[in-house]
Write a protein that holds these residues in place. Sequence first.
Motif, short mmCIF file in Angstrom:
data_model
loop_
_atom_site.label_atom_id
_atom_site.label_comp_id
_atom_site.label_asym_id
_atom_site.label_seq_id
_atom_site.Cartn_x
_atom_site.Cartn_y
_atom_site.Cartn_z
N GLU A 131 0.85 -1.19 0.00
CA GLU A 131 0.00 0.00 0.00
C GLU A 131 0.89 1.25 0.00
O GLU A 131 1.97 1.25 0.59
N ASP A 132 0.41 2.32 -0.65
CA ASP A 132 1.18 3.57 -0.71
C ASP A 132 1.52 4.08 0.70
O ASP A 132 2.63 4.55 0.94
N ARG A 133 0.58 3.95 1.59
CA ARG A 133 0.81 4.42 2.98
C ARG A 133 1.96 3.64 3.63
O ARG A 133 2.81 4.23 4.29
N ASP A 134 1.99 2.33 3.44
CA ASP A 134 3.07 1.51 4.02
C ASP A 134 4.42 1.87 3.41
O ASP A 134 5.43 1.90 4.11
N LEU A 137 5.45 5.22 4.93
CA LEU A 137 5.92 5.01 6.31
C LEU A 137 7.31 4.37 6.32
O LEU A 137 8.16 4.73 7.15
#
Length: 146
Positions: A131-134, A137
């Motif tokens: 995922e882009d968020r992962d 992060l």
Amino acid sequence: MFGDFLRRLTAPDPDTLPDSDARLALTALLVRVARSDGDYDSEERARIGRIAAARYDLAPEAATALRTEAEALEAEAPDTVRFTRAIKDAVPYEERIGVIEALWSVVLADGVRDPEEDSLLRLVSHMLGIEDRDSALARQRVEARG
């Protein structure tokens, strides 16, 4: 030299990779991202060696040997899309997040976030199912470590 390995890796239904093959495939992916800007420098090679040593608990000489083997594999590997999808199918999600973190570490090794490397890392993240968020992060963790 790597023909059989690449055939197994890119087969329609790849088996879970044995540990030694997974090490080689993931290290080759680090090399591919580092080479993507056309400037594969000593800092990037050293960073890949340190990542391999820490990730796989290898002595410096063994990490250098793995990196050298991965450089040869990367040169023979098929396009990034098929290569990365094969890794996705063979490596659990949590480990793939660690791979993305390692990739960001290599991209940022020279202190420059090169557009070619950045673009390839976005593609690789997507192909690995991250995922882009992962991925963001993971990048932030790497930047925080300096």
